[in-house]
Design a protein around this motif. Structure first.
Motif, PDB file in Angstrom:
ATOM      1  N   MET A 283       0.821  -1.203   0.000  1.00 17.01           N
ATOM      2  CA  MET A 283       0.000   0.000   0.000  1.00 17.01           C
ATOM      3  C   MET A 283       0.859   1.259   0.000  1.00 17.01           C
ATOM      4  O   MET A 283       0.442   2.303  -0.511  1.00 17.01           O
ATOM      5  N   ASN A 284       2.046   1.170   0.557  1.00 17.54           N
ATOM      6  CA  ASN A 284       2.943   2.324   0.508  1.00 17.54           C
ATOM      7  C   ASN A 284       3.293   2.669  -0.935  1.00 17.54           C
ATOM      8  O   ASN A 284       3.375   3.849  -1.304  1.00 17.54           O
ATOM      9  N   ARG A 285       3.502   1.655  -1.754  1.00 15.92           N
ATOM     10  CA  ARG A 285       3.790   1.911  -3.166  1.00 15.92           C
ATOM     11  C   ARG A 285       2.632   2.646  -3.838  1.00 15.92           C
ATOM     12  O   ARG A 285       2.833   3.567  -4.633  1.00 15.92           O
ATOM     13  N   VAL A 286       1.406   2.231  -3.512  1.00 14.45           N
ATOM     14  CA  VAL A 286       0.230   2.889  -4.084  1.00 14.45           C
ATOM     15  C   VAL A 286       0.115   4.328  -3.565  1.00 14.45           C
ATOM     16  O   VAL A 286      -0.212   5.252  -4.311  1.00 14.45           O
ATOM     17  N   LEU A 287       0.399   4.506  -2.274  1.00 17.00           N
ATOM     18  CA  LEU A 287       0.345   5.840  -1.679  1.00 17.00           C
ATOM     19  C   LEU A 287       1.347   6.774  -2.340  1.00 17.00           C
ATOM     20  O   LEU A 287       1.022   7.930  -2.671  1.00 17.00           O
ATOM     21  N   VAL A 288       2.573   6.297  -2.552  1.00 20.56           N
ATOM     22  CA  VAL A 288       3.599   7.126  -3.197  1.00 20.56           C
ATOM     23  C   VAL A 288       3.165   7.481  -4.614  1.00 20.56           C
ATOM     24  O   VAL A 288       3.306   8.631  -5.059  1.00 20.56           O
ATOM     25  N   ARG A 289       2.619   6.496  -5.325  1.00 24.42           N
ATOM     26  CA  ARG A 289       2.164   6.765  -6.695  1.00 24.42           C
ATOM     27  C   ARG A 289       1.082   7.844  -6.709  1.00 24.42           C
ATOM     28  O   ARG A 289       1.133   8.778  -7.505  1.00 24.42           O
ATOM     29  N   ARG A 290       0.103   7.726  -5.811  1.00 24.61           N
ATOM     30  CA  ARG A 290      -0.975   8.722  -5.789  1.00 24.61           C
ATOM     31  C   ARG A 290      -0.435  10.101  -5.409  1.00 24.61           C
ATOM     32  O   ARG A 290      -0.824  11.108  -6.006  1.00 24.61           O
ATOM     33  N   ALA A 291       0.450  10.149  -4.414  1.00 30.56           N
ATOM     34  CA  ALA A 291       1.015  11.433  -3.997  1.00 30.56           C
ATOM     35  C   ALA A 291       1.770  12.097  -5.139  1.00 30.56           C
ATOM     36  O   ALA A 291       1.641  13.311  -5.366  1.00 30.56           O
ATOM     37  N   LEU A 292       2.542  11.310  -5.878  1.00 34.67           N
ATOM     38  CA  LEU A 292       3.313  11.875  -6.989  1.00 34.67           C
ATOM     39  C   LEU A 292       2.396  12.322  -8.124  1.00 34.67           C
ATOM     40  O   LEU A 292       2.642  13.352  -8.764  1.00 34.67           O
ATOM     41  N   ASN A 293       1.343  11.580  -8.375  1.00 37.69           N
ATOM     42  CA  ASN A 293       0.397  11.994  -9.426  1.00 37.69           C
ATOM     43  C   ASN A 293      -0.286  13.309  -9.064  1.00 37.69           C
ATOM     44  O   ASN A 293      -0.517  14.163  -9.929  1.00 37.69           O
ATOM     45  N   LEU A 294      -0.623  13.481  -7.783  1.00 42.46           N
ATOM     46  CA  LEU A 294      -1.259  14.720  -7.350  1.00 42.46           C
ATOM     47  C   LEU A 294      -0.274  15.887  -7.342  1.00 42.46           C
ATOM     48  O   LEU A 294      -0.611  17.009  -7.733  1.00 42.46           O
ATOM     49  N   LEU A 295       0.941  15.615  -6.879  1.00 43.87           N
ATOM     50  CA  LEU A 295       1.948  16.679  -6.804  1.00 43.87           C
ATOM     51  C   LEU A 295       2.432  17.074  -8.188  1.00 43.87           C
ATOM     52  O   LEU A 295       2.717  18.248  -8.449  1.00 43.87           O
ATOM     53  N   ASP A 296       2.562  16.091  -9.096  1.00 41.63           N
ATOM     54  CA  ASP A 296       3.001  16.306 -10.476  1.00 41.63           C
ATOM     55  C   ASP A 296       4.318  17.084 -10.542  1.00 41.63           C
ATOM     56  O   ASP A 296       4.394  18.154 -11.145  1.00 41.63           O
ATOM     57  N   PRO A 297       5.381  16.548  -9.923  1.00 41.37           N
ATOM     58  CA  PRO A 297       6.665  17.258  -9.958  1.00 41.37           C
ATOM     59  C   PRO A 297       7.243  17.314 -11.371  1.00 41.37           C
ATOM     60  O   PRO A 297       7.128  16.355 -12.138  1.00 41.37           O
ATOM     61  N   GLN A 298       7.849  18.448 -11.689  1.00 49.05           N
ATOM     62  CA  GLN A 298       8.420  18.667 -13.015  1.00 49.05           C
ATOM     63  C   GLN A 298       9.898  19.034 -12.897  1.00 49.05           C
ATOM     64  O   GLN A 298      10.331  19.595 -11.886  1.00 49.05           O
ATOM     65  N   PRO A 299      10.688  18.718 -13.933  1.00 47.81           N
ATOM     66  CA  PRO A 299      12.095  19.129 -13.918  1.00 47.81           C
ATOM     67  C   PRO A 299      12.224  20.634 -13.699  1.00 47.81           C
ATOM     68  O   PRO A 299      11.411  21.413 -14.182  1.00 47.81           O
ATOM     69  N   ALA A 300      13.213  20.993 -12.916  1.00 49.55           N
ATOM     70  CA  ALA A 300      13.549  22.395 -12.601  1.00 49.55           C
ATOM     71  C   ALA A 300      12.655  22.999 -11.530  1.00 49.55           C
ATOM     72  O   ALA A 300      12.907  24.115 -11.071  1.00 49.55           O
ATOM     73  N   GLU A 301      11.601  22.310 -11.094  1.00 58.44           N
ATOM     74  CA  GLU A 301      10.810  22.815  -9.976  1.00 58.44           C
ATOM     75  C   GLU A 301      11.574  22.601  -8.675  1.00 58.44           C
ATOM     76  O   GLU A 301      12.338  21.632  -8.523  1.00 58.44           O
TER      77      GLU A 301
END
Length: 457
Positions: A283-301
């Protein structure tokens, strides 16, 4: 259907009073009302008609156990674990798993509405996985019973310091559940059986570690017994003579590295067995995936990860190309996170700073410089100092992802972000990290309102 007023009448013959269960509280107890008093009833589910036996009475509330179930709810199922009625490890095994998830979602929404006075624009689909054998971290109590000359190993009984006389555990992987009886026999043979109060279980990808909390040194015979046990059951023993930081590998010294992985981000995360990691790695893997999808980090940010721990979110964010600053309160954890970052080839775009995040203010936040986005993953106390430090508009990140293990403190902090700091609560939902318990893990997305969105409102 019984009339509510009739259900709530006290019996002159001292008979149990039937009540209708209205909802679940944050401890997984059924909630009913009798003569203006709130009754919290263990083992009761919403929609059920039950009697109850109170074990604690106050002027405004009572704590009770379910007596008779006069009318079962649709969500009731037979508990899979034979120790459910006495063990304090789980509180919701009598409830269908999908209903557990729905109840936790309601707890989150109710807290946001009543405490934070906010409502998310979008309810995220609840995330859940396997309900059994998921627990890769556990702290088992050990008790030597002199009268029986026997040792108990397991979780504590409900509302008690006694250890459950258990032989298996359904929420731990079967290979560890099967070790409970052998562990009891092992400890019985140790000279320090009365000075070994705890066994901590910590499972990784390639090794299973048992940490023995020892209050006296081992004898040579004790050491030989532990080594034989480790060889026979393919585990590694650590010994912990003091606090968590004193734990060290005992045998075998050449065991595989203790770690968990995030394959989606090509990350291997080494950890020590007494360091904090999520108990449910899938479930941690799923949590990390959801957090990253919501945060949507981009290069140079430039992104801040507050309460970063070992880098569970920091490293995946960095893998997406952003520059990440992780903040954590302990020097040892900061050092470990930095080591993990370098181990995964992410040292160039990560930085870790030791900071007491419960004691920061606007001045501190301004000194850190502007962050495009922010991820917050606090302990149960929440992150009130963090959210209040974002009072100045020019330092507010445009997007915040908040991962929470306590819906009440998330709701409180959400109220500050929305009503004081000008954010919108765009989405929120739960991740069922701890099936069969009342623990609510959740995630929320906040975005800074622009002039255009404020005018549109």
């Amino acid at each position: 259907m019984y009339a509510c007023s009739r259900l709530q009448e006290r019996s002159t013959a001292n008979m149990p009073v039937p009540v209708v269960i209205e909802s679940l509280d944050q401890e997984g107890r059924g909630v009913a009302h009798v003569e203006g008093k709130v009754i919290f009833i263990e083992g009761a589910l919403p929609g059920e008609l039950v009697t109850y036996n109170a074990y604690r009475k106050k002027s405004s509330f009572e704590l009770a156990q379910v007596g008779r179930i006069l009318k079962s709810g649709f969500a009731r199922v037979a508990p899979q674990c034979r120790y459910f009625d006495i063990c304090g490890g789980c509180s919701l095994q009598h409830m269908d798993v999908r209903s557990q998830v729905a109840a936790k979602q309601r707890v989150l929404e109710d807290n946001l509405r009543h405490i934070g006075k906010v409502e998310p624009e979008l309810i995220l689909p609840a995330v859940y996985g396997s309900a059994w054998g998921y627990r890769y971290r556990a702290r088992l109590s050990v008790r030597y019973v002199a009268k029986k000359n026997a040792v108990l190993v397991g979780f504590r009984e409900k509302r008690s310091s006694f250890v459950v006389d258990m032989q298996a555990c359904e929420i731990m992987p079967s290979r560890i559940s099967k070790l409970i009886m052998p562990l009891r026999k092992l400890v019985e043979r140790l000279s320090i059986r009365q000075r070994l109060p705890q066994i901590e279980v910590s499972l990784g990808e390639d090794v299973d570690v048992l940490v023995l909390r020892i209050l006296e040194p081992l004898t040579p015979q004790d050491e030989a017994l532990l080594k034989d046990f480790a060889d026979q059951h393919h585990i590694q023993f650590f010994l912990q003579p003091g606090g968590p930081e004193t734990a060290y590998p005992f045998y075998p010294k050449d065991a595989a590295e203790l770690n968990y992985t995030l394959p989606e981000f090509d990350i291997v995360m080494p950890f020590n067995p007494t360091e904090f990691t999520q108990v449910n790695p899938s479930m941690n893997r799923v949590l990390v995936r959801r957090a990253l999808n919501l945060l949507d980090p981009q290069p140079a940010e430039r992104i801040a990860d507050l309460f970063c721990g070992l880098g569970n979110f920091t490293l995946p964010i960095a893998r997406r190309g952003a520059d990440v600053v992780g903040f954590e309160g302990g020097a040892a954890m900061v050092r470990r996170a930095s080591e993990n970052s370098k181990r995964n080839g992410l040292g160039r775009n990560t930085q870790f700073i030791e900071t007491n995040l419960f004691d920061i203010d606007e001045t501190w936040m301004q000194k850190q410089g502007y962050f495009d986005k922010m991820l917050i993953d606090p302990p149960r106390e929440g992150a009130i100092a963090v959210v209040t430090s974002l009072a100045e508009e020019e330092i507010r990140p445009r997007r915040i992802v908040y991962v929470s293990c306590n819906p009440a403190t998330l709701a409180r902090d959400a109220g500050v972000l929305v009503h004081r700091n000008g954010y919108s609560l765009k989405a929120a939902g739960i991740v069922n990290m701890f099936p069969h318990t009342a623990h609510v893990e959740s995630i929320a997305l906040f975005e800074k309102e622009t002039v255009e969105t404020r005018e549109h409102k």
